[in-house]
Design a protein around this motif. Structure first.
Motif, mmCIF file in Angstrom:
data_model
loop_
_atom_site.group_PDB
_atom_site.id
_atom_site.type_symbol
_atom_site.label_atom_id
_atom_site.label_comp_id
_atom_site.label_asym_id
_atom_site.label_seq_id
_atom_site.Cartn_x
_atom_site.Cartn_y
_atom_site.Cartn_z
ATOM 1 N N GLU A 286 0.821 -1.217 0.000
ATOM 2 C CA GLU A 286 0.000 0.000 0.000
ATOM 3 C C GLU A 286 0.852 1.262 0.000
ATOM 4 O O GLU A 286 0.392 2.329 -0.393
ATOM 5 C CB GLU A 286 -0.923 0.035 1.237
ATOM 6 C CG GLU A 286 -1.819 -1.163 1.396
ATOM 7 C CD GLU A 286 -1.126 -2.319 2.108
ATOM 8 O OE1 GLU A 286 -0.415 -2.095 3.099
ATOM 9 O OE2 GLU A 286 -1.293 -3.453 1.639
ATOM 10 N N ASP A 287 2.102 1.183 0.498
ATOM 11 C CA ASP A 287 2.966 2.355 0.607
ATOM 12 C C ASP A 287 3.664 2.704 -0.696
ATOM 13 O O ASP A 287 4.239 3.770 -0.810
ATOM 14 C CB ASP A 287 4.045 2.123 1.674
ATOM 15 C CG ASP A 287 3.437 1.953 3.054
ATOM 16 O OD1 ASP A 287 2.303 2.428 3.252
ATOM 17 O OD2 ASP A 287 4.097 1.352 3.919
ATOM 18 N N VAL A 288 3.617 1.826 -1.678
ATOM 19 C CA VAL A 288 4.309 2.057 -2.946
ATOM 20 C C VAL A 288 3.539 3.115 -3.724
ATOM 21 O O VAL A 288 2.313 3.042 -3.835
ATOM 22 C CB VAL A 288 4.406 0.749 -3.765
ATOM 23 C CG1 VAL A 288 5.042 1.014 -5.111
ATOM 24 C CG2 VAL A 288 5.199 -0.278 -2.997
ATOM 25 N N PRO A 289 4.225 4.126 -4.281
ATOM 26 C CA PRO A 289 3.525 5.152 -5.060
ATOM 27 C C PRO A 289 2.803 4.542 -6.258
ATOM 28 O O PRO A 289 3.222 3.542 -6.824
ATOM 29 C CB PRO A 289 4.655 6.077 -5.542
ATOM 30 C CG PRO A 289 5.811 5.772 -4.672
ATOM 31 C CD PRO A 289 5.634 4.386 -4.175
ATOM 32 N N PHE B 115 7.712 -2.815 -9.759
ATOM 33 C CA PHE B 115 7.477 -3.244 -8.387
ATOM 34 C C PHE B 115 7.929 -4.681 -8.189
ATOM 35 O O PHE B 115 8.600 -5.002 -7.210
ATOM 36 C CB PHE B 115 5.992 -3.097 -8.035
ATOM 37 C CG PHE B 115 5.672 -3.503 -6.623
ATOM 38 C CD1 PHE B 115 6.089 -2.724 -5.557
ATOM 39 C CD2 PHE B 115 4.970 -4.662 -6.362
ATOM 40 C CE1 PHE B 115 5.808 -3.100 -4.269
ATOM 41 C CE2 PHE B 115 4.691 -5.043 -5.070
ATOM 42 C CZ PHE B 115 5.101 -4.263 -4.009
ATOM 43 N N SER B 116 7.611 -5.560 -9.140
ATOM 44 C CA SER B 116 8.022 -6.961 -8.998
ATOM 45 C C SER B 116 9.547 -7.082 -9.065
ATOM 46 O O SER B 116 10.139 -7.901 -8.355
ATOM 47 C CB SER B 116 7.353 -7.826 -10.058
ATOM 48 O OG SER B 116 7.800 -7.463 -11.337
ATOM 49 N N ASP B 117 10.192 -6.271 -9.905
ATOM 50 C CA ASP B 117 11.653 -6.265 -9.957
ATOM 51 C C ASP B 117 12.250 -5.823 -8.623
ATOM 52 O O ASP B 117 13.237 -6.395 -8.146
ATOM 53 C CB ASP B 117 12.162 -5.359 -11.070
ATOM 54 C CG ASP B 117 11.868 -5.901 -12.456
ATOM 55 O OD1 ASP B 117 11.540 -7.093 -12.563
ATOM 56 O OD2 ASP B 117 11.956 -5.114 -13.423
ATOM 57 N N ALA B 118 11.632 -4.818 -8.015
ATOM 58 C CA ALA B 118 12.112 -4.322 -6.723
ATOM 59 C C ALA B 118 11.936 -5.373 -5.645
ATOM 60 O O ALA B 118 12.811 -5.569 -4.792
ATOM 61 C CB ALA B 118 11.394 -3.035 -6.344
ATOM 62 N N GLU C 128 14.311 -9.493 -2.089
ATOM 63 C CA GLU C 128 14.450 -10.867 -1.591
ATOM 64 C C GLU C 128 15.880 -11.371 -1.762
ATOM 65 O O GLU C 128 16.440 -12.021 -0.883
ATOM 66 C CB GLU C 128 13.469 -11.780 -2.322
ATOM 67 C CG GLU C 128 12.024 -11.524 -1.940
ATOM 68 C CD GLU C 128 11.039 -12.282 -2.822
ATOM 69 O OE1 GLU C 128 11.492 -12.989 -3.742
ATOM 70 O OE2 GLU C 128 9.830 -12.152 -2.569
ATOM 71 N N LYS C 129 16.481 -11.063 -2.914
ATOM 72 C CA LYS C 129 17.850 -11.493 -3.167
ATOM 73 C C LYS C 129 18.810 -10.850 -2.169
ATOM 74 O O LYS C 129 19.700 -11.515 -1.622
ATOM 75 C CB LYS C 129 18.254 -11.123 -4.597
ATOM 76 C CG LYS C 129 19.594 -11.687 -5.014
ATOM 77 C CD LYS C 129 19.957 -11.264 -6.412
ATOM 78 C CE LYS C 129 19.236 -12.152 -7.408
ATOM 79 N NZ LYS C 129 19.664 -11.883 -8.791
ATOM 80 N N LEU C 130 18.624 -9.563 -1.914
ATOM 81 C CA LEU C 130 19.484 -8.868 -0.958
ATOM 82 C C LEU C 130 19.297 -9.417 0.451
ATOM 83 O O LEU C 130 20.263 -9.533 1.214
ATOM 84 C CB LEU C 130 19.208 -7.364 -0.997
ATOM 85 C CG LEU C 130 19.673 -6.646 -2.257
ATOM 86 C CD1 LEU C 130 19.176 -5.211 -2.254
ATOM 87 C CD2 LEU C 130 21.169 -6.683 -2.375
ATOM 88 N N LYS C 131 18.053 -9.773 0.812
ATOM 89 C CA LYS C 131 17.812 -10.354 2.127
ATOM 90 C C LYS C 131 18.549 -11.683 2.275
ATOM 91 O O LYS C 131 19.130 -11.973 3.329
ATOM 92 C CB LYS C 131 16.313 -10.573 2.340
ATOM 93 C CG LYS C 131 15.563 -9.336 2.710
ATOM 94 C CD LYS C 131 14.109 -9.678 2.955
ATOM 95 C CE LYS C 131 13.275 -8.469 3.261
ATOM 96 N NZ LYS C 131 11.874 -8.824 3.471
ATOM 97 N N SER C 132 18.534 -12.496 1.207
ATOM 98 C CA SER C 132 19.213 -13.790 1.299
ATOM 99 C C SER C 132 20.732 -13.595 1.400
ATOM 100 O O SER C 132 21.409 -14.310 2.150
ATOM 101 C CB SER C 132 18.862 -14.677 0.104
ATOM 102 O OG SER C 132 19.408 -14.136 -1.082
ATOM 103 N N ALA D 181 17.606 0.498 -2.746
ATOM 104 C CA ALA D 181 16.506 -0.144 -3.468
ATOM 105 C C ALA D 181 15.156 0.156 -2.851
ATOM 106 O O ALA D 181 14.140 0.157 -3.545
ATOM 107 C CB ALA D 181 16.734 -1.654 -3.515
ATOM 108 N N THR D 182 15.093 0.423 -1.550
ATOM 109 C CA THR D 182 13.805 0.604 -0.884
ATOM 110 C C THR D 182 13.423 2.056 -0.662
ATOM 111 O O THR D 182 12.303 2.327 -0.266
ATOM 112 C CB THR D 182 13.797 -0.126 0.469
ATOM 113 O OG1 THR D 182 14.853 0.381 1.280
ATOM 114 C CG2 THR D 182 13.943 -1.616 0.282
#
Length: 171
Positions: free
Chosen positions: A6-9, A17-20, A25-29, A87-88
């Motif tokens: 909901e916070d995404v412009p 958005f899906s790329d982000a 997820e990749k950065l979290k791993s 990225a965020t």
């Protein structure tokens, strides 16, 4: 800081958005893996030295000391945190680096375009004039000049005779 959907412009497309999300997820791993490496100290093999003296690394060898490996893992975790923040964060909040050009009025832009167009047209006309052959040849021009000179002399004679009174008129 994580964003909910909901916070995404609204301006962000679904693909972006899906790329982000995938990047997140990749950065979290990567971050979790780096954290695991720093949390669990590994024991060096019993029969091998812990420094890289005499050992070239590669298959089964060590190239760094345990302290150096820990430092590399910490640096990698720091870089992952920076990439995650980049990225965020909202794109509108990120300042654009580099000099910005002052905004120009539309009349200034239109005037510049008109001047450029006129300059191009003038260059084309000058090129056509320079590459064209003269319409009258030099021989014709010289012949015309001689004939003009003859006409001028004849007219001068007529004016002289017209200004003298005739003998028949004097009587």
């Amino acid at each position: 800081e994580m964003w909910a959907a909901e916070d995404v412009p609204i301006e962000v497309s679904e693909d972006a958005f899906s790329d982000a999300v995938t990047l997140n997820e990749k950065l979290k791993s990567i971050l979790a893996e780096a954290t695991q490496r720093t949390d669990v100290p590994r024991k060096p093999p019993q029969n091998r030295p812990t420094t890289n003296k005499g050992c070239k690394g590669g298959w089964g060898g060590t190239t760094h000391t345990q302290e150096r490996q820990t430092q590399i893992a910490r640096d990698n975790a720091f870089l992952v945190d920076k990439l995650t923040n980049i990225a965020t964060t909202k794109a509108s909040n990120v300042p654009r680096p580099g000099p910005t050009q002052p905004k120009r009025a539309s009349s200034s832009i239109n005037r510049q375009r008109m001047n450029d167009q006129i300059a191009r047209e003038n260059a084309r006309i000058a090129q056509r004039i320079a590459s064209s052959k003269p319409s009258i040849s030099n021989a014709k021009n010289a012949k015309s000049a001689v004939q003009h000179e003859q006409y001028r002399k004849m007219r001068g004679r007529q004016e002289m005779t017209a200004s003298r009174p005739r003998a028949s008129m004097i009587r």
